[in-house]
Design a protein around this motif. Structure first.
Motif, PDB file in Angstrom:
ATOM      1  N   ARG A 292      -8.567  13.497  10.249  1.00  0.00           N
ATOM      2  CA  ARG A 292      -9.837  14.058  10.717  1.00  0.00           C
ATOM      3  C   ARG A 292     -10.133  15.408  10.052  1.00  0.00           C
ATOM      4  O   ARG A 292     -11.237  15.637   9.557  1.00  0.00           O
ATOM      5  CB  ARG A 292      -9.789  14.237  12.232  1.00  0.00           C
ATOM      6  N   ASP A 293      -9.125  16.281  10.034  1.00  0.00           N
ATOM      7  CA  ASP A 293      -9.328  17.616   9.454  1.00  0.00           C
ATOM      8  C   ASP A 293      -9.638  17.528   7.963  1.00  0.00           C
ATOM      9  O   ASP A 293     -10.457  18.290   7.442  1.00  0.00           O
ATOM     10  CB  ASP A 293      -8.082  18.479   9.685  1.00  0.00           C
ATOM     11  N   TYR A 294      -8.983  16.608   7.267  1.00  0.00           N
ATOM     12  CA  TYR A 294      -9.213  16.399   5.834  1.00  0.00           C
ATOM     13  C   TYR A 294     -10.677  16.022   5.593  1.00  0.00           C
ATOM     14  O   TYR A 294     -11.361  16.601   4.735  1.00  0.00           O
ATOM     15  CB  TYR A 294      -8.276  15.295   5.347  1.00  0.00           C
ATOM     16  N   LEU A 295     -11.156  15.042   6.374  1.00  0.00           N
ATOM     17  CA  LEU A 295     -12.533  14.577   6.208  1.00  0.00           C
ATOM     18  C   LEU A 295     -13.535  15.637   6.646  1.00  0.00           C
ATOM     19  O   LEU A 295     -14.588  15.799   6.030  1.00  0.00           O
ATOM     20  CB  LEU A 295     -12.736  13.291   7.006  1.00  0.00           C
ATOM     21  N   LYS A 296     -13.198  16.371   7.698  1.00  0.00           N
ATOM     22  CA  LYS A 296     -14.085  17.409   8.217  1.00  0.00           C
ATOM     23  C   LYS A 296     -14.241  18.530   7.200  1.00  0.00           C
ATOM     24  O   LYS A 296     -15.333  19.098   7.046  1.00  0.00           O
ATOM     25  CB  LYS A 296     -13.492  17.952   9.506  1.00  0.00           C
ATOM     26  N   ALA A 297     -13.153  18.844   6.481  1.00  0.00           N
ATOM     27  CA  ALA A 297     -13.223  19.889   5.461  1.00  0.00           C
ATOM     28  C   ALA A 297     -14.106  19.455   4.298  1.00  0.00           C
ATOM     29  O   ALA A 297     -14.795  20.275   3.681  1.00  0.00           O
ATOM     30  CB  ALA A 297     -11.820  20.215   4.967  1.00  0.00           C
ATOM     31  N   GLU A 298     -14.095  18.159   4.002  1.00  0.00           N
ATOM     32  CA  GLU A 298     -14.940  17.649   2.921  1.00  0.00           C
ATOM     33  C   GLU A 298     -16.409  17.634   3.313  1.00  0.00           C
ATOM     34  O   GLU A 298     -17.287  17.901   2.487  1.00  0.00           O
ATOM     35  CB  GLU A 298     -14.497  16.233   2.536  1.00  0.00           C
ATOM     36  N   ASP A 299     -16.678  17.312   4.590  1.00  0.00           N
ATOM     37  CA  ASP A 299     -18.063  17.229   5.046  1.00  0.00           C
ATOM     38  C   ASP A 299     -18.105  17.495   6.549  1.00  0.00           C
ATOM     39  O   ASP A 299     -17.701  16.636   7.349  1.00  0.00           O
ATOM     40  CB  ASP A 299     -18.651  15.851   4.747  1.00  0.00           C
ATOM     41  N   PRO A 300     -18.568  18.674   6.963  1.00  0.00           N
ATOM     42  CA  PRO A 300     -18.598  19.009   8.391  1.00  0.00           C
ATOM     43  C   PRO A 300     -19.480  18.087   9.236  1.00  0.00           C
ATOM     44  O   PRO A 300     -19.377  18.091  10.461  1.00  0.00           O
ATOM     45  CB  PRO A 300     -19.156  20.441   8.402  1.00  0.00           C
TER      46      PRO A 300
ATOM     47  N   ILE B 127       0.832  -1.191   0.000  1.00  0.00           N
ATOM     48  CA  ILE B 127       0.000   0.000   0.000  1.00  0.00           C
ATOM     49  C   ILE B 127       0.874   1.251   0.000  1.00  0.00           C
ATOM     50  O   ILE B 127       2.041   1.205   0.360  1.00  0.00           O
ATOM     51  CB  ILE B 127      -0.943  -0.002   1.221  1.00  0.00           C
ATOM     52  N   PRO B 128       0.313   2.390  -0.397  1.00  0.00           N
ATOM     53  CA  PRO B 128       1.090   3.630  -0.415  1.00  0.00           C
ATOM     54  C   PRO B 128       1.558   4.023   0.990  1.00  0.00           C
ATOM     55  O   PRO B 128       0.851   3.814   1.975  1.00  0.00           O
ATOM     56  CB  PRO B 128       0.094   4.658  -0.961  1.00  0.00           C
ATOM     57  N   GLN B 129       2.762   4.579   1.058  1.00  0.00           N
ATOM     58  CA  GLN B 129       3.301   5.121   2.299  1.00  0.00           C
ATOM     59  C   GLN B 129       3.092   6.636   2.270  1.00  0.00           C
ATOM     60  O   GLN B 129       3.537   7.306   1.343  1.00  0.00           O
ATOM     61  CB  GLN B 129       4.785   4.805   2.435  1.00  0.00           C
ATOM     62  N   VAL B 130       2.436   7.177   3.271  1.00  0.00           N
ATOM     63  CA  VAL B 130       2.061   8.586   3.295  1.00  0.00           C
ATOM     64  C   VAL B 130       2.768   9.273   4.460  1.00  0.00           C
ATOM     65  O   VAL B 130       2.850   8.708   5.554  1.00  0.00           O
ATOM     66  CB  VAL B 130       0.532   8.740   3.434  1.00  0.00           C
ATOM     67  N   SER B 131       3.276  10.464   4.242  1.00  0.00           N
ATOM     68  CA  SER B 131       3.944  11.216   5.304  1.00  0.00           C
ATOM     69  C   SER B 131       2.938  11.645   6.365  1.00  0.00           C
ATOM     70  O   SER B 131       1.807  12.044   6.050  1.00  0.00           O
ATOM     71  CB  SER B 131       4.625  12.455   4.727  1.00  0.00           C
ATOM     72  N   TRP B 132       3.376  11.611   7.620  1.00  0.00           N
ATOM     73  CA  TRP B 132       2.484  12.055   8.701  1.00  0.00           C
ATOM     74  C   TRP B 132       2.229  13.554   8.622  1.00  0.00           C
ATOM     75  O   TRP B 132       1.261  14.040   9.202  1.00  0.00           O
ATOM     76  CB  TRP B 132       3.059  11.675  10.069  1.00  0.00           C
ATOM     77  N   ARG B 133       3.058  14.278   7.912  1.00  0.00           N
ATOM     78  CA  ARG B 133       2.828  15.715   7.750  1.00  0.00           C
ATOM     79  C   ARG B 133       1.786  16.002   6.664  1.00  0.00           C
ATOM     80  O   ARG B 133       1.260  17.118   6.610  1.00  0.00           O
ATOM     81  CB  ARG B 133       4.132  16.421   7.388  1.00  0.00           C
ATOM     82  N   ALA B 134       1.510  15.040   5.814  1.00  0.00           N
ATOM     83  CA  ALA B 134       0.529  15.248   4.744  1.00  0.00           C
ATOM     84  C   ALA B 134      -0.393  14.033   4.661  1.00  0.00           C
ATOM     85  O   ALA B 134      -0.441  13.343   3.641  1.00  0.00           O
ATOM     86  CB  ALA B 134       1.233  15.489   3.416  1.00  0.00           C
ATOM     87  N   PRO B 135      -1.114  13.737   5.737  1.00  0.00           N
ATOM     88  CA  PRO B 135      -1.959  12.538   5.749  1.00  0.00           C
ATOM     89  C   PRO B 135      -3.169  12.684   4.841  1.00  0.00           C
ATOM     90  O   PRO B 135      -3.610  13.795   4.546  1.00  0.00           O
ATOM     91  CB  PRO B 135      -2.388  12.430   7.215  1.00  0.00           C
ATOM     92  N   ARG B 136      -3.675  11.578   4.398  1.00  0.00           N
ATOM     93  CA  ARG B 136      -4.903  11.580   3.596  1.00  0.00           C
ATOM     94  C   ARG B 136      -5.712  10.337   3.954  1.00  0.00           C
ATOM     95  O   ARG B 136      -5.161   9.314   4.359  1.00  0.00           O
ATOM     96  CB  ARG B 136      -4.591  11.608   2.100  1.00  0.00           C
ATOM     97  N   PRO B 137      -7.020  10.425   3.793  1.00  0.00           N
ATOM     98  CA  PRO B 137      -7.866   9.296   4.182  1.00  0.00           C
ATOM     99  C   PRO B 137      -7.867   8.181   3.147  1.00  0.00           C
ATOM    100  O   PRO B 137      -7.475   8.362   1.993  1.00  0.00           O
ATOM    101  CB  PRO B 137      -9.251   9.930   4.312  1.00  0.00           C
ATOM    102  N   ALA B 138      -8.314   7.037   3.583  1.00  0.00           N
ATOM    103  CA  ALA B 138      -8.517   5.854   2.747  1.00  0.00           C
ATOM    104  C   ALA B 138      -9.491   4.976   3.523  1.00  0.00           C
ATOM    105  O   ALA B 138      -9.769   5.255   4.691  1.00  0.00           O
ATOM    106  CB  ALA B 138      -7.184   5.136   2.498  1.00  0.00           C
ATOM    107  N   PRO B 139     -10.045   3.949   2.889  1.00  0.00           N
ATOM    108  CA  PRO B 139     -10.946   3.079   3.656  1.00  0.00           C
ATOM    109  C   PRO B 139     -10.312   2.551   4.945  1.00  0.00           C
ATOM    110  O   PRO B 139     -10.968   2.452   5.979  1.00  0.00           O
ATOM    111  CB  PRO B 139     -11.245   1.948   2.672  1.00  0.00           C
ATOM    112  N   VAL B 140      -9.006   2.221   4.870  1.00  0.00           N
ATOM    113  CA  VAL B 140      -8.259   1.772   6.048  1.00  0.00           C
ATOM    114  C   VAL B 140      -6.947   2.548   6.097  1.00  0.00           C
ATOM    115  O   VAL B 140      -6.210   2.587   5.107  1.00  0.00           O
ATOM    116  CB  VAL B 140      -7.973   0.257   6.005  1.00  0.00           C
TER     117      VAL B 140
END
Length: 347
Positions: free
Chosen positions: A50-58, A18-31
Motif C-alpha cells: 500500500r505504501d509503495y503504491l501510495k508513494a507513486e500516486d497519492p 513467480i518471484p519470491q519477495v521478502s515481506w520486509r521489502a514488498p513490491r506491487p504486481a498485478p497479483v
C-alpha cells in the motif's frame, strides 16, 4: 570395439515460478500472493505494498474484499478503471476460506488482470481451500509475485526477526540485549515486534542489555503485567498496591504502560468475535491461549464504551510518562483508576 557411451538425457525444464519477495521489502504486481500463517509479517507486507503504491500516486483507491463472504462481480467491479484512471489496490482476505463464487472469478481474473490494478490475496495456509488459485498464480498466470510469511517458531527464527526489526530501522542492539529481548517474548511474535518498535522509538543510541532489562526484565515484566491484570479485573485497590510495589522494586513507568496497552489492544481485537478461539487466533495471528485470556478479561464487566475509555487512558498515560507530564506516577495512578473503575477520572 567398445560400445559408444550412452548419451545423457537432457534435464527436464523446470516449471517456471513467480518471484519470491521478502515481506520486509514488498513490491506491487498485478497479483500479489501473501502466503503463510505469520500474521504480523503478512500485515507488514500488505501495508508495504500500500505504501509503495501510495508513494507513486497519492490518489490510490483502496478496496477490501472478504473471499469467504463474497458477492459475485465484486472483484471485477472494484478493480475496473475509474473515470479518472486512478490506480487501484484490492486487498482480499480469507482466501483459505474462499467461496466457490470468489474462486471462479479470481481464476478468471488472473488470466486477464485489470490494467492499473494491484490485487493482494491473503492466504494463511490454514486449509487447502483455494489451492487451484494458488497453483495458477505460482505458475506465472497473472504476472504475480509471492510474499511468503512462514511461521516463526524456533528461537533462531525469533532472534532473526528481532534483529531484522532493528536493522530495518537502522539501529544497533547489543547481542546480549537481543537475546534477552527475544527470551522475554518467546511465546508471542506480535508482542516481540511491539517491544522492538517501542525500544526503537523510545531509546536514543544503541540498545544495551541494561536498557532491555529496564524495560522488559523478568521481575519488572512480571510486576507490570500483574498490575495490568488486577486493574483490568476491576480490583482498584489491589492494582494500586501492586503499582507501588512495582515502582519500589525498580519498575520503569514506560514499560508498565506498555503492559496495559498490549493487554487492552488484544482485548479490543478479540471483542465481539463469537468464533472458536482457534479460528480467531489464526485470523489475528495470535495464540489460542491469548484469545481465551482476552475473552476472560472481557467478561469482567467490559463494554465497547469502557474499553474505548481504557484505551484512551492508556494512550494519555503513555504520552505523559514519556515526558508530557512532570508526574509520571500520578499519570499511572490516574490510568489505573480509569481502567479499574471503568469510569472517567474523578467521577
Amino acid at each position: 570395439m567398445a560400445a559408444a557411451p550412452a548419451s545423457k538425457s537432457k534435464p527436464r525444464a523446470t516449471k517456471t515460478s513467480i518471484p519470491q519477495v521478502s515481506w520486509r521489502a514488498p513490491r506491487p504486481a498485478p497479483v500479489v500472493l501473501v502466503s503463510g500463517p505469520e500474521e504480523i509479517c503478512a500485515e507488514r507486507a500488505i501495508a508495504g505494498v500500500r505504501d509503495y503504491l501510495k508513494a507513486e500516486d497519492p490518489s490510490l483507491e483502496i478496496s477490501d474484499i472478504r473471499a469467504d463472504d463474497y458477492t459475485a462481480g465484486t472483484l471485477l467491479a472494484v478493480s475496473a478503471p475509474s473515470l479518472f484512471g486512478e490506480p487501484r489496490l484490492v486487498r482480499v482476505s480469507g482466501v483459505e476460506r474462499c467461496s466457490d463464487a470468489f474462486l471462479a472469478e479470481a481464476l478468471a481474473y488472473i488470466e486477464h488482470p485489470q490494467e492499473g490494478a494491484t490485487v493482494v490475496l491473503r492466504h494463511t495456509g490454514a486449509s487447502v481451500r483455494g489451492k487451484k488459485l494458488l497453483d495458477a498464480i505460482r505458475s506465472g498466470v497473472g504476472g504475480g509475485v509471492e510474499i511468503p510469511c512462514p511461521a516463526v517458531k524456533r528461537d533462531a527464527d525469533r532472534h532473526d526477526f528481532a534483529a531484522g526489526e532493528f536493522k530495518a530501522a537502522g539501529r544497533r542492539i547489543a547481542p546480549r540485549a537481543l537475546q534477552a529481548l527475544t527470551s522475554a517474548f518467546a511465546d508471542d511474535l506480535t508482542e516481540l515486534a511491539a517491544a522492538c518498535q517501542q525500544l526503537i522509538s523510545d531509546v536514543e543510541g544503541d540498545v544495551t542489555e541494561d536498557v532491555v532489562a529496564r524495560y522488559y526484565g523478568g521481575r519488572v515484566e512480571t510486576n507490570a503485567f500483574a498490575v495490568a491484570d488486577t486493574a483490568i479485573a476491576g480490583r482498584y485497590g489491589e492494582a494500586l498496591v501492586g503499582l507501588r510495589h512495582a515502582l519500589a522494586s525498580g519498575a520503569d513507568p514506560v514499560p508498565i504502560v506498555a503492559a496495559f496497552a498490549m493487554k487492552l489492544r488484544t482485548m479490543a481485537r478479540v471483542a465481539g468475535s463469537r468464533e472458536p478461539a482457534r479460528t480467531v487466533a489464526a485470523r489475528l495471528g495470535m495464540k489460542d491461549w491469548q484469545v481465551e485470556r482476552a475473552r476472560r478479561d472481557l467478561q469482567t464487566g467490559w463494554t465497547q464504551a469502557t474499553l474505548g475509555l481504557a484505551i484512551q487512558a492508556a494512550a494519555r498515560a503513555d504520552a505523559e510518562v514519556k515526558g508530557a507530564s512532570r508526574d509520571p506516577v500520578f499519570a499511572l495512578e490516574r490510568m489505573i483508576a480509569v481502567i479499574a473503575t471503568r469510569r472517567p477520572f474523578g467521577e
